[in-house]
Design an enzyme around this catalytic site. Structure first.
Site, short mmCIF file in Angstrom:
data_model
loop_
_atom_site.label_atom_id
_atom_site.label_comp_id
_atom_site.label_asym_id
_atom_site.label_seq_id
_atom_site.Cartn_x
_atom_site.Cartn_y
_atom_site.Cartn_z
N ARG A 65 43.25 40.20 28.62
CA ARG A 65 42.95 41.04 30.00
C ARG A 65 43.11 39.97 31.12
O ARG A 65 43.43 40.30 32.21
CB ARG A 65 41.55 41.71 29.99
CG ARG A 65 41.23 42.43 31.33
CD ARG A 65 39.60 43.02 31.07
NE ARG A 65 39.66 43.82 32.29
CZ ARG A 65 38.54 43.68 33.14
NH1 ARG A 65 37.72 42.90 33.01
NH2 ARG A 65 38.42 44.75 34.29
N HIS A 69 45.15 40.21 34.50
CA HIS A 69 44.49 40.37 35.94
C HIS A 69 45.14 39.28 36.71
O HIS A 69 45.11 39.22 37.97
CB HIS A 69 43.12 40.34 35.77
CG HIS A 69 42.31 41.66 35.35
ND1 HIS A 69 41.15 41.95 35.93
CD2 HIS A 69 42.92 42.57 34.91
CE1 HIS A 69 40.91 43.05 35.62
NE2 HIS A 69 41.91 43.55 35.07
N ASN A 97 37.10 42.41 38.74
CA ASN A 97 36.89 41.14 38.11
C ASN A 97 35.41 40.70 37.72
O ASN A 97 34.98 40.05 37.09
CB ASN A 97 37.53 39.97 38.72
CG ASN A 97 39.10 40.13 38.41
OD1 ASN A 97 39.55 40.73 37.71
ND2 ASN A 97 39.84 39.30 39.45
N HIS A 196 44.16 48.43 25.31
CA HIS A 196 42.57 49.06 24.94
C HIS A 196 42.33 49.40 23.81
O HIS A 196 41.56 50.23 23.47
CB HIS A 196 42.31 50.09 26.09
CG HIS A 196 42.54 49.78 27.55
ND1 HIS A 196 42.39 50.83 28.42
CD2 HIS A 196 42.24 48.52 28.26
CE1 HIS A 196 42.18 49.88 29.93
NE2 HIS A 196 42.21 48.71 29.59
#
Ligand code: HEM
Ligand SMILES: *[C@@H]1O[C@H](CO)[C@@H](O)[C@H](O)[C@H]1NC(C)=O
Ligand SMILES: *[C@@H]1O[C@H](CO)[C@@H](O)[C@H](O)[C@H]1NC(C)=O
Ligand SMILES: *[C@@H]1O[C@H](CO)[C@@H](O)[C@H](O)[C@H]1NC(C)=O
Ligand SMILES: *[C@@H]1O[C@H](CO)[C@@H](O)[C@H](O)[C@H]1NC(C)=O
Ligand SMILES: *[C@@H]1O[C@H](CO)[C@@H](O)[C@H](O)[C@H]1NC(C)=O
Ligand SMILES: *[C@@H]1O[C@H](CO)[C@@H](O)[C@H](O)[C@H]1NC(C)=O
Ligand SMILES: *[C@@H]1O[C@H](CO)[C@@H](O)[C@H](O)[C@H]1NC(C)=O
Ligand SMILES: *[C@@H]1O[C@H](CO)[C@@H](O)[C@H](O)[C@H]1NC(C)=O
Ligand SMILES: *[C@@H]1O[C@H](CO)[C@@H](O)[C@H](O)[C@H]1NC(C)=O
Length: 355
Positions: A65, A69, A97, A196
């Site tokens: 992740r 990001h 975040n 996910h």
């Protein structure tokens, strides 16, 4: 166990090289970028991530992740790692975040070992890309040769982090727009959402689906009723939203294709997940069906899409810098330093021209 996985890394990646990888979409990055300057790099990343996973099995998901990001906000330039300072407004406090980004300490552990082995050559942005790949592999997902040679940004942009990172309540059209803005298409969206398949989420990010979805006074109708009951226990209606639950209720720590069969039985945790299968007549449905049936199809697409995502807005050549510490840009030369350097250069030129 450790050595077995290390051997497997080698085998996995050799096979993949022989199979050929389409990383030519960005000729600037190169999987062998550090072959001469830091041959131990991949091994170091592997060792630190594996060690971290012994006390924190969730770390694989968190590192995947973190790379995502980074890439969606002014490109894969490690801007996400910069802390607040006089000149930096940290992206770590952007809404997507704040209190959910993890793995920052592990990135620093990697950087410390890398700086000891090969000082001043490996960027933090490349460490993020490698840590994501190693994490996928160690969680039994695919591995791939990571194109390298990114450089680190001198800036961060919290506003842009709030703008560019997709939200869990996005509709399919909004998700497609968010990905297309980054040059990623519908196949990339479905493949990358497959991340996910592991990790956790806070209740606050999906509780809107459980009790009063879209102001209907009812749960999201696409949510499996058995799953709804389980989620409701963990996330009470007027709770704080701070409890955690698994993104994949069936195989929570394993990188597998279970995410897609979950969607088919109404067990996508976020609206943004379930939309991929439950939006009437959507072109994503057939892709979900394909990935739920065929692990190789998913893994192959995931590799291609991760490489594509890893190419977003990269700095190369003389752009940016190689940070010494991932949380801070390097000390800039003061005007005085620049004057001294400039006058030294003049002296040297004078000597050269007088010979
Ligand atoms: C498609 C749009 C996406 C949305 C709306 C979304 C949203 C979210 C949210 C809300 C969380 C939970 C954060 C928390 O509560 O701490 C999460 C977790 C996670 N996301 Fe996504 N995400 C998306 C795409 C992606 C992509 C492209 C990747 C990677 C390729 C990814 C990897 C992950 C992982 C691995 C976790 C678990 C992290 C952990 O346990 O530390 N997501 N995502
Ligand atoms: C291994 O992990 C522990 C716990 O997170 C950490 O304290 C230690 O520094 C790590 N060692 C290495 C070599 O990464
Ligand atoms: C960066 O900021 C985080 C959160 O504010 C803090 O935990 C961390 O110690 C900081 N890192 C450094 C190297 O100062
Ligand atoms: C981030 O979270 C912390 C702790 O919950 C909070 O104090 C801070 O105000 C938040 N930052 C922003 C920009 O919302
Ligand atoms: C940050 O991003 C916003 C939104 O795209 C943009 O308007 C702004 O100029 C950027 N700020 C900096 C300092 O780059
Ligand atoms: C998305 O892009 C990939 C190449 O990166 C391509 O193979 C695929 O067909 C595209 N998918 C769609 C739906 O356009
Ligand atoms: C939410 O409700 C509005 C109208 O009240 C509707 O147009 C929209 O499609 C609904 N959204 C979802 C995701 O069901
Ligand atoms: C957290 O989950 C437990 C059940 O596992 C539940 O009893 C508790 O009320 C939840 N707490 C919050 C703050 O949601
Ligand atoms: C939660 O709060 C809402 C509005 O404040 C209230 O109508 C509802 O009864 C509460 N639900 C529970 C289970 O406490
Ligand atoms: C909901 O989940 C249960 C098992 O948890 C499963 O038996 C059932 O088929 C699912 N319902 C739908 C509509 O897919």
């Amino acid at each position: 166990m450790v050595s077995l996985r290390l051997v497997a890394t080698t085998i996995c990646c050799v096979v993949f090289v022989l199979g050929g990888i389409p990383f030519s979409s960005n000729a600037q990055l190169d999987p062998f970028f550090y072959r001469k300057t830091c041959p131990q790099l991949h091994y170091i990343v592997h060792k630190v991530v594996w060690n971290a996973s012994l006390s924190d099995p969730r770390i694989f998901a968190s590192l995947v992740r973190l790379h995502f990001h980074d890439c969606f906000v002014q490109g894969c330039d490690a801007s996400v790692l910069l802390n607040n300072t006089a000149t930096i407004v940290s992206e770590q406090e952007a809404l997507p975040n704040n209190n959910s980004l993890r793995g920052l300490d592990v990135v620093n552990q990697i950087k410390t070992m890398v700086e000891t082995a090969c000082p001043n050559v490996v960027s933090c942005a490349d460490i993020l890309a490698l840590a994501a790949e190693v994490s996928s592999f160690l969680a039994h997902g695919p591995c791939w040769k990571v194109p390298l040679g990114r450089r680190d940004s001198l800036t961060a942009n919290r506003t842009l982090a709030n703008q560019n990172l997709p939200a869990p309540f996005f509709t399919l059209d909004q998700l497609k727009a968010s990905f297309s803005f980054q040059g990623l298409n519908t196949t990339d969206l479905v493949a990358l959402s497959g991340a996910h398949t592991f990790g956790r989420s806070h209740c606050s990010l999906f509780v809107n689906r459980l009790y009063n979805f879209n102001n209907t006074g009812k749960p999201d109708p696409t949510l499996n009723t058995t799953y709804l009951k389980e989620l409701s226990k963990i996330c009470p209606q007027n709770g704080t939203g701070t409890n955690l639950t698994n993104l994949d209720p069936i195989t929570p720590n394993k990188f597998d294709k279970k995410y897609y069969s979950n969607l088919k039985s109404g067990k996508g945790l976020f609206q943004s997940d379930q939309e991929l299968f439950s939006t009437p007549d959507a072109d994503t449905i057939s892709i979900v069906n394909k990935f739920s049936r065929n692990k190789n199809a998913f893994f192959d697409s995931f590799k291609v899409s991760m490489i594509k995502m890893g190419n977003i807005g990269v700095l190369t050549g003389n752009e940016g810098e190689i940070r010494k510490q991932c949380n801070f840009i390097n000390q800039r030369s003061t005007e005085l330093d620049i004057d001294i350097v400039a006058s030294n250069e003049l002296h040297e030129e004078g000597i050269v021209s007088s010979i």
